[in-house]
Scaffold this active site. Structure first.
Site, short mmCIF file in Angstrom:
data_model
loop_
_atom_site.label_atom_id
_atom_site.label_comp_id
_atom_site.label_asym_id
_atom_site.label_seq_id
_atom_site.Cartn_x
_atom_site.Cartn_y
_atom_site.Cartn_z
N ARG A 126 44.02 41.59 31.05
CA ARG A 126 44.96 41.64 29.92
C ARG A 126 44.82 40.36 29.12
O ARG A 126 44.08 39.45 29.49
CB ARG A 126 46.39 41.77 30.44
CG ARG A 126 46.73 40.67 31.46
CD ARG A 126 48.19 40.64 31.81
NE ARG A 126 48.49 39.84 32.98
CZ ARG A 126 48.56 38.51 33.00
NH1 ARG A 126 48.33 37.81 31.90
NH2 ARG A 126 48.86 37.85 34.12
N GLU A 149 40.19 33.79 37.02
CA GLU A 149 40.81 32.55 37.50
C GLU A 149 40.07 32.03 38.73
O GLU A 149 39.68 32.80 39.61
CB GLU A 149 42.28 32.80 37.83
CG GLU A 149 43.09 33.28 36.63
CD GLU A 149 44.58 33.31 36.90
OE1 GLU A 149 44.98 33.23 38.08
OE2 GLU A 149 45.36 33.41 35.93
N ASN A 164 42.64 38.70 35.57
CA ASN A 164 43.74 39.32 34.84
C ASN A 164 43.15 40.19 33.74
O ASN A 164 42.49 39.69 32.82
CB ASN A 164 44.66 38.26 34.23
CG ASN A 164 45.34 37.42 35.30
OD1 ASN A 164 45.32 36.20 35.24
ND2 ASN A 164 45.95 38.06 36.29
#
Length: 711
Positions: free
Chosen positions: A336, A319, A334
């Protein structure tokens, strides 16, 4: 007679055939949508996968597993025993009571489920244990594959402090800030002063907007430190915080990465995630209107550099915050599957869950960077059981008394884990579904989203469709002029629903009048005209009064076949349709324009609630005589609420800061309510003395429950 066990390869093939035409409400996809699972029966992966999650993401993972011929195991809490993901799985195991700490975060119980069922791999979804390195270690110790990155990558990227240091070393652009753990509120104040306000206080572990606060001064910092640490401890079991410079008015743009264990890594383009409330995403799209090819490539290449720096293998998301000059800064990674992954699947054609399973089995990626396309445009709206009129969305609970997804429309995908009759409880995230539309162009995808929201039937809980529809039809959003401050800038006084223009008001009034007449005529046929109307059945002209908000409007209606001509407020409106009062949807043609309305409720007194342009409007239709007589009725005096503090949402009382006899100042905290792991401070509206306290820490309260009474 001994039972015959099929060879694993044949069993996988039979499962794939069985689920080839899998049609269910959860994670349903219209056949024309541009995303698919490309499965080769010759490429063996796992025979059985346990999904350590619930709701829509559990259903999403199961869908791909079934297409790949893989059996699935669901885990569930006792209150989720009849949930859709449990029904969808081949096997299901209860792992504890409702609280997440005793069920979906209960590693011992989930490990027992893995052993009992013989699952060869575990997909964690997102949230819960998806970024927990200890869980991944325990699986590895038992020879069970974790469908995600290894523990080193989880630890390195899951800790925001360590990840920032690694990003700096990998030559990834980072935000200025303090590269250490903040231990006390006063230390947080000093660090914030050194960095310079505004700053962002956020949890070192986890994500999803929990444990995050923007601070503009010392007082904000002290309060933000307290709430962020409490939310972080509640959500992630880790209360460590970091502080960094808050970039005002940025865009939130993320890069999807995909890597294998053989050193191959790809960036799968970007997702625009700037429309947020409380640091949680509301509407996402891919690609972004803001990025040019050069910036896109630079962001993608930096994301891959970071992935390779930690030897990342699986799907992950890097991000970034992007300023108005297209400077971009690493925010977090992240490790995942991301909530908004479907829009990437739409524009690339890749099934990310399938890719994660392949990588976990040790296969190399099929694709090279040059193979990754941007085909068309995709938009995702997160449909929540929330009241958008309260802080852009405070949780709502209840049972879905009626539920119908808009899957009759082309290029619409709905990822959900609920069905009609499902309960939305205080224990879990209030997401109902992820509504995704795809088009060759952004305009096409937006038009489909507008239609999909209008055709989405949700009864029994308050939902955020009014807000979602207003966002995607707002001129600023359509033009691409957005940032993470979009909602507070567009709605500085809070969201108020759709504001009717003059012609739209006439349309609504005319539709309400026509619907009222339709209902009356149907009642005549069933009950006889003397029970309902004193006028003859063949009457085709009516004089009515329609009340909307504080206004009363005289209306004249004439009917010819299925067409009503309504004169109201100096204009003439023609409304036609099939007028099926038994259907939750009301497709009408109003002055030549097709509209999809919903009649949410109506009663014998003429009160009607219509969902029009996404917003529910309360109207009352009366005959001319009834309206004249109604003017003599006494008005109900509204309750004086200035001395009452009521809960704005269902939740758990975390803290009560006052007792009877205390004097509170305006704005002083009275109590804290937690719902879906988000803490909300309730304050005094005026200076007063506390008369009585009706709650205590640990109690569960409902929306509107009296908490504290002031003198």
């Amino acid at each position: 007679m001994a039972a015959h066990r099929l060879p694993p390869s044949l069993n996988r093939l039979l499962l794939a055939v069985k689920y080839a035409s899998f049609r269910t409400r959860c994670c349903a996809v219209h056949p024309n949508a541009q995303y698919s699972t490309v499965y080769s029966p010759n490429e063996t992966t796992f025979d059985k996968i346990l999904i350590a999650n619930r709701g829509e993401i559990a259903c999403r993972v199961m869908k791909t597993c079934h297409k790949m011929g893989i059996q699935t195991v669901a885990v569930h809490s006792d209150v989720d025993s009849s949930a859709v993901h449990v029904k969808m799985a081949n096997e299901a195991v209860c792992v504890g009571p409702a609280p997440t700490s005793k069920s979906y975060l209960n590693m011992d119980a989930i490990m027992d489920a893995v052993r009992v069922t013989g699952a060869q791999a575990v997909h964690p979804g997102y949230g819960f244990l998806s970024e927990n390195k200890e869980f991944a270690k325990r699986l590895a110790a038992e020879g069970v594959a974790f469908i995600g990155p290894d523990t080193h990558a989880i630890q390195a990227m899951g800790d925001k402090i360590e990840s920032k240091l690694i990003a700096k070393a990998a030559k990834v652009n980072t935000i200025p800030g303090y590269d250490g753990v903040v231990k006390t509120a006063e230390e947080a104040v000093k660090i914030s002063q050194d960095i310079g306000y505004p700053v962002m206080i956020k949890a070192s572990a986890g994500g999803g907007g929990k444990g995050m606060r923007v601070s503009w001064n010392d007082e904000d910092t002290r309060e933000g430190f307290r709430f962020s640490s409490q939310e972080a401890a509640s959500s992630f079991g880790d209360d460590r915080l970091l502080i960094e410079k808050f970039i005002d008015n940025p865009r939130h743009i993320e890069i999807q990465v995909l890597a294998d264990r053989h050193g191959n890594a790809l960036w799968l383009n970007e997702r625009e995630c700037s429309i947020q409330r409380r640091n949680q995403k509301v509407v996402e799209e891919a690609p972004s209107t803001f990025l040019d090819p050069v910036t896109r490539r630079a962001m993608g290449e930096q994301a891959v550099l970071l992935a390779k720096a930690v030897q990342y293998s699986s799907a992950g998301t890097v991000e970034f915050l992007v300023d108005s000059k297209k400077n971009f800064f690493f925010l977090e990674m992240n490790t995942r599957l991301q909530v908004e992954h479907p829009i990437t699947e739409c524009i690339t054609g890749l099934d990310l869950v399938e890719q994660m399973i392949r990588v976990a089995k040790g296969y190399q990626l099929h694709h090279k960077q040059k193979d990754i396309p941007i085909n068309g445009w995709a938009i995702e709206s997160r449909v929540y059981a929330e009241d958008p009129y309260k802080s852009f969305g405070l949780p709502s609970i209840g049972r879905l008394s009626q539920y119908q997804e808009p899957l009759n429309l082309s290029n619409v995908r709905v990822d959900s884990g609920i069905e009609e009759g499902s309960d939305i409880s205080i224990y879990y995230d209030p997401m109902i579904s992820k509504l995704v539309t795809y088009g060759a162009t952004r305009a096409e995808a937006l038009a489909r989203m507008e239609d999909a929201l209008d055709n989405y039937v949700i009864r029994g809980v308050t939902h955020n469709i009014p807000l979602l529809r207003e966002i995607i039809t707002h001129p600023r959003f359509i033009s691409g002029d957005i940032s993470t401050n979009f909602l507070p800038e567009v709605y500085p006084d809070g969201f108020k629903g759709h504001q009717l223009e003059e012609d739209q008001r006439r349309e609504l009034l005319a539709t309400a009048a026509a619907l009222y007449i339709t209902a009356q005529l149907r009642s005549q046929k069933v009950l006889g005209n003397l029970r309902v109307f004193s006028t003859p059945v063949e009457c085709s002209h009516w004089e009515l009064c329609v009340e909307l908000d504080e206004g009363s409007h005289s209306v004249e209606v004439t009917k010819s076949g299925n067409v009503y001509t309504v004169e109201v407020d100096g204009g003439k409106v023609e409304v036609s349709g099939q007028w099926n009062l038994a259907s939750p949807l009301l497709p009408l043609t109003i002055n030549g324009t097709h509209r999809m309305l919903q009649c949410l409720s109506r009663d014998a007194s003429g009160k009607i609630v219509l969902q029009y342009l996404g917003t529910a409007f309360k109207v009352r239709v009366l005959s001319k005589l009834a309206a004249e007589l109604n003017s003599y009725m006494p008005e109900k005096v509204p309750e004086d609420t200035s001395s009452l503090l009521r809960s704005p949402m269902p939740g758990t009382v975390v803290a009560v800061s006052v007792k009877p006899g205390d004097t509170v100042a305006e704005g002083q905290e009275i109590c804290v309510i937690e719902a879906m792991k988000m803490q909300n401070s309730l304050t005094a509206a005026r200076q007063a003395k506390v008369k009585s306290v009706h709650c205590k820490p640990g109690e569960t309260v409902g929306e509107g429950d009296l908490l504290v009474e002031l003198e």
